[in-house]
Write a protein that holds these residues in place. Structure first.
Motif, PDB file in Angstrom:
ATOM      1  N   GLU A  77     -25.167 -82.678   1.619  1.00  0.00           N
ATOM      2  CA  GLU A  77     -25.748 -81.920   0.502  1.00  0.00           C
ATOM      3  C   GLU A  77     -25.134 -82.389  -0.808  1.00  0.00           C
ATOM      4  N   LYS A  78     -25.981 -82.623  -1.806  1.00  0.00           N
ATOM      5  CA  LYS A  78     -25.510 -83.083  -3.114  1.00  0.00           C
ATOM      6  C   LYS A  78     -25.310 -81.885  -4.046  1.00  0.00           C
ATOM      7  N   VAL A  79     -24.196 -81.916  -4.773  1.00  0.00           N
ATOM      8  CA  VAL A  79     -23.877 -80.810  -5.683  1.00  0.00           C
ATOM      9  C   VAL A  79     -23.802 -81.299  -7.131  1.00  0.00           C
ATOM     10  N   GLY A  80     -24.589 -82.324  -7.463  1.00  0.00           N
ATOM     11  CA  GLY A  80     -24.574 -82.872  -8.807  1.00  0.00           C
ATOM     12  C   GLY A  80     -23.680 -84.095  -8.881  1.00  0.00           C
ATOM     13  N   ASP A  81     -23.439 -84.579 -10.119  1.00  0.00           N
ATOM     14  CA  ASP A  81     -22.591 -85.755 -10.251  1.00  0.00           C
ATOM     15  C   ASP A  81     -21.140 -85.348 -10.459  1.00  0.00           C
ATOM     16  N   THR A  82     -20.274 -86.345 -10.594  1.00  0.00           N
ATOM     17  CA  THR A  82     -18.842 -86.072 -10.649  1.00  0.00           C
ATOM     18  C   THR A  82     -18.445 -85.252 -11.873  1.00  0.00           C
ATOM     19  N   LEU A  83     -19.022 -85.582 -13.016  1.00  0.00           N
ATOM     20  CA  LEU A  83     -18.636 -84.897 -14.253  1.00  0.00           C
ATOM     21  C   LEU A  83     -19.392 -83.593 -14.467  1.00  0.00           C
ATOM     22  N   ASN A  84     -20.579 -83.475 -13.869  1.00  0.00           N
ATOM     23  CA  ASN A  84     -21.396 -82.283 -14.089  1.00  0.00           C
ATOM     24  C   ASN A  84     -21.921 -81.713 -12.779  1.00  0.00           C
ATOM     25  N   PRO A  85     -21.037 -81.225 -11.930  1.00  0.00           N
ATOM     26  CA  PRO A  85     -21.516 -80.629 -10.679  1.00  0.00           C
ATOM     27  C   PRO A  85     -22.263 -79.331 -10.947  1.00  0.00           C
ATOM     28  N   ASN A  86     -23.166 -78.999 -10.038  1.00  0.00           N
ATOM     29  CA  ASN A  86     -23.949 -77.777 -10.145  1.00  0.00           C
ATOM     30  C   ASN A  86     -23.136 -76.630  -9.538  1.00  0.00           C
ATOM     31  N   LEU A  87     -22.606 -75.784 -10.388  1.00  0.00           N
ATOM     32  CA  LEU A  87     -21.711 -74.720  -9.940  1.00  0.00           C
ATOM     33  C   LEU A  87     -22.403 -73.758  -8.979  1.00  0.00           C
ATOM     34  N   GLU A  88     -23.658 -73.388  -9.287  1.00  0.00           N
ATOM     35  CA  GLU A  88     -24.367 -72.447  -8.436  1.00  0.00           C
ATOM     36  C   GLU A  88     -24.576 -73.020  -7.031  1.00  0.00           C
ATOM     37  N   ARG A  89     -24.980 -74.280  -6.967  1.00  0.00           N
ATOM     38  CA  ARG A  89     -25.199 -74.910  -5.670  1.00  0.00           C
ATOM     39  C   ARG A  89     -23.893 -75.033  -4.909  1.00  0.00           C
ATOM     40  N   LEU A  90     -22.843 -75.354  -5.641  1.00  0.00           N
ATOM     41  CA  LEU A  90     -21.529 -75.504  -5.009  1.00  0.00           C
ATOM     42  C   LEU A  90     -21.068 -74.191  -4.380  1.00  0.00           C
ATOM     43  N   ILE A  91     -21.180 -73.100  -5.120  1.00  0.00           N
ATOM     44  CA  ILE A  91     -20.752 -71.796  -4.617  1.00  0.00           C
ATOM     45  C   ILE A  91     -21.633 -71.351  -3.452  1.00  0.00           C
ATOM     46  N   ALA A  92     -22.937 -71.693  -3.527  1.00  0.00           N
ATOM     47  CA  ALA A  92     -23.870 -71.292  -2.467  1.00  0.00           C
ATOM     48  C   ALA A  92     -23.515 -71.925  -1.124  1.00  0.00           C
ATOM     49  N   LEU A  93     -22.814 -73.054  -1.148  1.00  0.00           N
ATOM     50  CA  LEU A  93     -22.419 -73.715   0.096  1.00  0.00           C
ATOM     51  C   LEU A  93     -21.211 -73.044   0.750  1.00  0.00           C
ATOM     52  N   LYS A  94     -20.629 -72.059   0.072  1.00  0.00           N
ATOM     53  CA  LYS A  94     -19.524 -71.259   0.598  1.00  0.00           C
ATOM     54  C   LYS A  94     -18.351 -72.123   1.101  1.00  0.00           C
ATOM     55  N   PRO A  95     -17.840 -72.994   0.245  1.00  0.00           N
ATOM     56  CA  PRO A  95     -16.717 -73.832   0.680  1.00  0.00           C
ATOM     57  C   PRO A  95     -15.438 -73.025   0.794  1.00  0.00           C
ATOM     58  N   ASP A  96     -14.565 -73.429   1.697  1.00  0.00           N
ATOM     59  CA  ASP A  96     -13.232 -72.837   1.710  1.00  0.00           C
ATOM     60  C   ASP A  96     -12.210 -73.806   1.119  1.00  0.00           C
ATOM     61  N   LEU A  97     -12.682 -74.993   0.664  1.00  0.00           N
ATOM     62  CA  LEU A  97     -11.821 -75.926  -0.066  1.00  0.00           C
ATOM     63  C   LEU A  97     -12.703 -76.892  -0.848  1.00  0.00           C
ATOM     64  N   VAL A  98     -12.363 -77.077  -2.135  1.00  0.00           N
ATOM     65  CA  VAL A  98     -13.022 -78.074  -2.980  1.00  0.00           C
ATOM     66  C   VAL A  98     -11.951 -79.062  -3.416  1.00  0.00           C
ATOM     67  N   VAL A  99     -12.227 -80.355  -3.224  1.00  0.00           N
ATOM     68  CA  VAL A  99     -11.258 -81.396  -3.573  1.00  0.00           C
ATOM     69  C   VAL A  99     -11.797 -82.177  -4.762  1.00  0.00           C
ATOM     70  N   ILE A 100     -10.976 -82.288  -5.814  1.00  0.00           N
ATOM     71  CA  ILE A 100     -11.381 -82.967  -7.038  1.00  0.00           C
ATOM     72  C   ILE A 100     -10.327 -84.004  -7.415  1.00  0.00           C
ATOM     73  N   THR A 101     -10.641 -84.797  -8.455  1.00  0.00           N
ATOM     74  CA  THR A 101      -9.650 -85.693  -9.047  1.00  0.00           C
ATOM     75  C   THR A 101      -9.510 -85.324 -10.512  1.00  0.00           C
ATOM     76  N   THR A 102      -8.322 -85.543 -11.062  1.00  0.00           N
ATOM     77  CA  THR A 102      -8.134 -85.230 -12.476  1.00  0.00           C
ATOM     78  C   THR A 102      -8.982 -86.130 -13.347  1.00  0.00           C
ATOM     79  N   ALA A 103      -9.315 -87.322 -12.857  1.00  0.00           N
ATOM     80  CA  ALA A 103     -10.153 -88.235 -13.620  1.00  0.00           C
ATOM     81  C   ALA A 103     -11.538 -87.645 -13.851  1.00  0.00           C
ATOM     82  N   SER A 104     -11.929 -86.710 -13.017  1.00  0.00           N
ATOM     83  CA  SER A 104     -13.251 -86.093 -13.148  1.00  0.00           C
ATOM     84  C   SER A 104     -13.318 -85.085 -14.295  1.00  0.00           C
TER      85      SER A 104
END
Length: 313
Positions: free
Chosen positions: A100-127
């Motif tokens: 499932e795609k949640v947008g691009d690295t700099l502009n992820p779709n927050l609503e879609r991300l939350i709807a997937l009910k993650p228990d962990l989101v991994v990011i990079t500071t470069a993002s």
């Protein structure tokens, strides 16, 4: 002798005893089916690459990656089934394209991300996702930051991410394998002359790499010296005149950066008077190996070292 109970009282007592036994049995069955609170809320305090301590359901079962390099790390650790979301840039391994795609690295779709009910989101500071991190924290979604500054940091980050996701042995094994290959390259080129390198991330305008990037460390480990290794900006824009004045002996050019092709004819025209072009030293490398701080960075290191120090026939 005590007075004997009447048949009615005996029947009533037996019924009460039977009813109590039934209630007790039902209660025991319910307890057996209910997970203990300690298991139902199995949360661990883990530390990410920035030293932030976060509470994570352990091991996490629904993970979202917001960077291609992180996605590669998670797959390399064997977390294929736990990955429920990735960015539109995440294209390796092939299975990443099916997530499932949640947008691009700099502009992820927050609503879609939350709807997937993650228990962990991994990011990079470069993002540059500080705002998103705060929003996720408000939703009680833990955010783990991966932030390697050197090639060896990449290997250490994979080991740490393995620990954070319940893949402890897999993380240790991957780190050991990567370190062995890094050490082998460093040993092979360590005593060889170090050519001055211009690393071209983008040709127009000219974007290169500064002191505190893993790519500059990659060049050093491969047996080269970056001509922009003294610049504080991570990815500085350089004028053509400044680059020429620094007299690069080798130009490293990934085949592409993002969607823009780094054309060899442009490099030959723009840097014709440099030592690199006078000796025909343009080295092309796989951008996904060199530009992504993930498990394939050791492939990029080996390819870069071979380009800087080709084996003699």
């Amino acid at each position: 002798m005590g007075r004997m109970e009447t048949p009615r009282k005996q029947i009533w007592k037996l019924w009460l005893l039977g009813f109590a036994a039934a209630i007790f049995s039902l209660g025991m069955a319910a307890c057996a089916q209910r997970k203990p609170e300690s298991d139902a809320a199995n949360v661990r305090l883990i530390t990410d690459n920035l030293g932030r301590q976060i509470n994570v359901p352990y091991p996490p079962q629904r993970i979202i990656s917001l960077a291609p390099s992180v996605t590669e790390m998670l797959f390399a650790l064997g977390l294929n089934d736990q990955i429920v979301g990735v960015t539109s840039y995440c294209d390796f391994p092939e299975e990443a394209k099916t997530k499932e795609k949640v947008g691009d690295t700099l502009n992820p779709n927050l609503e879609r991300l939350i709807a997937l009910k993650p228990d962990l989101v991994v990011i990079t500071t470069a993002s540059q996702l500080e705002r998103l991190s705060k929003q996720l924290s408000q939703q009680n979604i833990p955010v783990y930051v991966v932030d390697p500054k050197t090639v060896r940091d990449v290997a250490a980050s994979i080991e740490a991410l393995g620990t954070a996701t319940g893949k402890i042995e897999e993380g240790k094994k991957l780190q050991a394998e990567m370190m062995a290959r890094i050490n082998a390259v460093e040993s092979r080129v360590g005593e060889l002359p170090k050519p001055k390198v211009l690393y071209v991330l983008q040709a127009a305008p000219l974007i290169t790499v500064g002191r505190n990037t893993f790519i500059t460390d990659l060049i050093r480990l491969a047996g080269g010296e970056s001509i922009t290794g003294d610049l504080e900006t991570n990815y500085p824009q350089l004028s053509r005149e400044t680059a020429i004045a620094r007299a690069p002996e080798v130009i490293i050019a990934p085949a592409s950066h993002g969607t823009e092709l780094v054309k060899e004819e442009d490099l030959r025209k723009d840097f014709a008077i440099t030592p690199a072009l006078k000796t025909n030293r343009i080295v092309r490398i796989n951008p996904d190996w060199a530009d992504r701080p993930g498990p394939r960075i050791v492939d990029g290191l080996e390819q870069l070292a071979a380009g800087l120090h080709p084996a003699k026939p």
